[in-house]
Design an enzyme around this catalytic site. Structure first.
Site, mmCIF file in Angstrom:
data_model
loop_
_atom_site.group_PDB
_atom_site.id
_atom_site.type_symbol
_atom_site.label_atom_id
_atom_site.label_comp_id
_atom_site.label_asym_id
_atom_site.label_seq_id
_atom_site.Cartn_x
_atom_site.Cartn_y
_atom_site.Cartn_z
ATOM 1 N N GLU A 1 0.807 -1.209 0.000
ATOM 2 C CA GLU A 1 0.000 0.000 0.000
ATOM 3 C C GLU A 1 0.842 1.261 0.000
ATOM 4 O O GLU A 1 0.330 2.361 -0.167
ATOM 5 C CB GLU A 1 -0.977 -0.013 1.189
ATOM 6 C CG GLU A 1 -0.352 -0.323 2.526
ATOM 7 C CD GLU A 1 0.099 0.919 3.270
ATOM 8 O OE1 GLU A 1 -0.503 1.970 3.079
ATOM 9 O OE2 GLU A 1 1.076 0.818 4.019
ATOM 10 N N HIS B 1 -9.314 -3.208 11.218
ATOM 11 C CA HIS B 1 -8.318 -2.330 11.836
ATOM 12 C C HIS B 1 -7.613 -3.021 13.001
ATOM 13 O O HIS B 1 -6.397 -2.906 13.163
ATOM 14 C CB HIS B 1 -8.972 -1.027 12.281
ATOM 15 C CG HIS B 1 -9.533 -0.231 11.146
ATOM 16 N ND1 HIS B 1 -8.749 0.217 10.104
ATOM 17 C CD2 HIS B 1 -10.795 0.176 10.877
ATOM 18 C CE1 HIS B 1 -9.499 0.883 9.243
ATOM 19 N NE2 HIS B 1 -10.747 0.861 9.685
ATOM 20 N N LEU B 2 -8.352 -3.759 13.817
ATOM 21 C CA LEU B 2 -7.721 -4.524 14.882
ATOM 22 C C LEU B 2 -6.859 -5.634 14.299
ATOM 23 O O LEU B 2 -5.786 -5.947 14.839
ATOM 24 C CB LEU B 2 -8.773 -5.107 15.827
ATOM 25 C CG LEU B 2 -8.233 -5.952 16.985
ATOM 26 C CD1 LEU B 2 -7.230 -5.176 17.831
ATOM 27 C CD2 LEU B 2 -9.383 -6.471 17.861
ATOM 28 N N ALA B 3 -7.288 -6.233 13.193
ATOM 29 C CA ALA B 3 -6.477 -7.273 12.544
ATOM 30 C C ALA B 3 -5.093 -6.739 12.201
ATOM 31 O O ALA B 3 -4.076 -7.406 12.413
ATOM 32 C CB ALA B 3 -7.184 -7.773 11.280
ATOM 33 N N GLN C 1 -3.515 -4.363 13.727
ATOM 34 C CA GLN C 1 -2.778 -4.065 14.953
ATOM 35 C C GLN C 1 -2.265 -5.315 15.667
ATOM 36 O O GLN C 1 -1.302 -5.247 16.441
ATOM 37 C CB GLN C 1 -3.681 -3.291 15.918
ATOM 38 C CG GLN C 1 -4.226 -2.000 15.381
ATOM 39 C CD GLN C 1 -3.248 -0.855 15.509
ATOM 40 O OE1 GLN C 1 -2.315 -0.904 16.285
ATOM 41 N NE2 GLN C 1 -3.458 0.193 14.737
ATOM 42 N N HIS D 1 -3.613 -3.358 3.366
ATOM 43 C CA HIS D 1 -2.821 -2.857 4.493
ATOM 44 C C HIS D 1 -2.313 -4.029 5.336
ATOM 45 O O HIS D 1 -1.138 -4.064 5.730
ATOM 46 C CB HIS D 1 -3.715 -1.940 5.331
ATOM 47 C CG HIS D 1 -2.986 -0.976 6.194
ATOM 48 N ND1 HIS D 1 -2.548 -1.288 7.452
ATOM 49 C CD2 HIS D 1 -2.625 0.312 5.982
ATOM 50 C CE1 HIS D 1 -1.963 -0.238 7.985
ATOM 51 N NE2 HIS D 1 -1.987 0.749 7.120
#
Length: 337
Positions: A10, A280-282, A284, A305
């Site tokens: 990305e 988003h947690l994935a 992190q 991402h």
């Protein structure tokens, strides 16, 4: 010394932050070129340079190319040292993204650290403080982290001026499995405005109530006094196994109803999907998984991402990622060996 191309995947700042965190965790130096080549303004902006300088400070690292606008960086870390740190981004750059760079390395250090980070606490395209506090930190604590966070002052773009405080002690890492979110215990929304009419918050919450059917007593308008105007809508889904937080940010010219509609759409996708972990947690979870010998979770389809993060981490760690399709979702199993 590892060589990394910042234009891969990305092509954003996450490649740099993940490389910095991985270098701190392994002691492996790296050289990165084409920093943020996939963005409209390539190179190190203030918040990226602040992350580089913070990573260098916690490990007495040697750097080359650590200047504004630089598209190349050499980073040679020393040993991560627990201490009291104060990092001021100097702009409204995200405090959460700077924390993301140094947090897991400090959780591996032999002692407790206290961090004060100043900048933006609620930024579009970055984890809001409530996500860090209610979603990410509890998951890390389940993995053995000794961690607490506090919001001392909110900061919005473009004024900044926010301040968070973090305590990070040595973690006793253990694998985590989040294959089921469990029953939903509570849902709530809070609409925050600074130096703007409270009616904006009320209009956003009206959309949440009408669209999701959440009870009025769980919808809270809130006025704060930050250094400049700002607006964030926070929606939280508290489940037995994990809490997920979704945000919408007010922008000049964007009606409050549209801010709310976008946040509601993301929340509804999560509620309808049945997954334990939102995308988003994935993203992190990957860096802490390198220390806990992995883990597993059910999420939606991996994002670009996420896959870019996997690619960078694989340069520093023997990272094994297995995916198993479960209906429209994916079970991800991560192992480090």
């Amino acid at each position: 010394m590892l060589s990394i191309d910042g234009s891969e995947g990305e092509g954003g700042g996450q490649i740099l932050r993940t490389a910095l965190a991985s270098s701190l965790l392994t002691g492996v130096p790296f050289r990165i070129k084409n920093i943020r080549a996939g963005r409209g303004r390539p190179g190190l902006l203030h918040q990226h340079l602040a992350a580089v300088n913070a990573a260098a400070e916690v490990a007495a690292a040697k750097t080359k190319g650590a200047t504004l606008g630089s598209t190349m960086l050499v980073f040679e870390p020393g040993e991560v040292r627990p201490a009291d740190y104060h990092f001021a981004i100097g702009t409204a750059g995200s405090t959460g993204l700077l924390l993301q760079t140094v947090l897991v390395p400090l959780l591996t250090a032999d002692g407790e650290s206290q961090l004060v980070i100043e900048g933006g606490t609620h930024n579009e395209g970055a984890p809001a403080f409530e996500f860090l506090d209610l979603t990410f930190a509890p998951v890390l604590r389940r993995m053995g982290a000794d961690l607490s966070l506090a919001l001392e002052r909110p900061g919005f773009y473009p004024a900044g001026g926010g301040r968070i405080r973090v305590r990070a002690g040595r973690a006793s890492w253990a694998p985590l499995d989040l294959q089921d979110r469990g029953a939903t215990r509570s849902v709530w929304a809070r609409a925050v405005v600074s130096r703007l009419p409270i009616s904006i918050a009320e209009r956003e919450l009206a959309v949440v109530g009408q669209s999701l059917g959440w009870p009025e007593e769980n919808l809270t308008p809130d006025e704060v006094d930050a250094d400049g105007p700002g607006n964030v809508l926070i929606l939280a889904v508290e489940n037995e196994q994990v809490t997920e937080v979704f945000t919408g940010f007010g922008r000049r010219g964007l009606p409050a109803e549209q801010v709310a509609a976008e946040a509601v759409a993301r929340t509804r996708r999560y509620l309808d999907s049945g997954v334990a972990v939102d995308m988003h947690l994935a993203d992190q979870l990957l860096v802490p998984f390198t220390q806990s010998n992995g883990g597993s979770f059910l999420t939606s389809q991996p994002t670009r991402h996420f896959m870019t993060n996997v690619k960078v981490l694989s340069r520093f760690f023997k990272l094994g990622i297995m995916t198993n399709q479960v209906g429209d979702n994916v079970m991800i199993d991560c192992r480090v060996g």
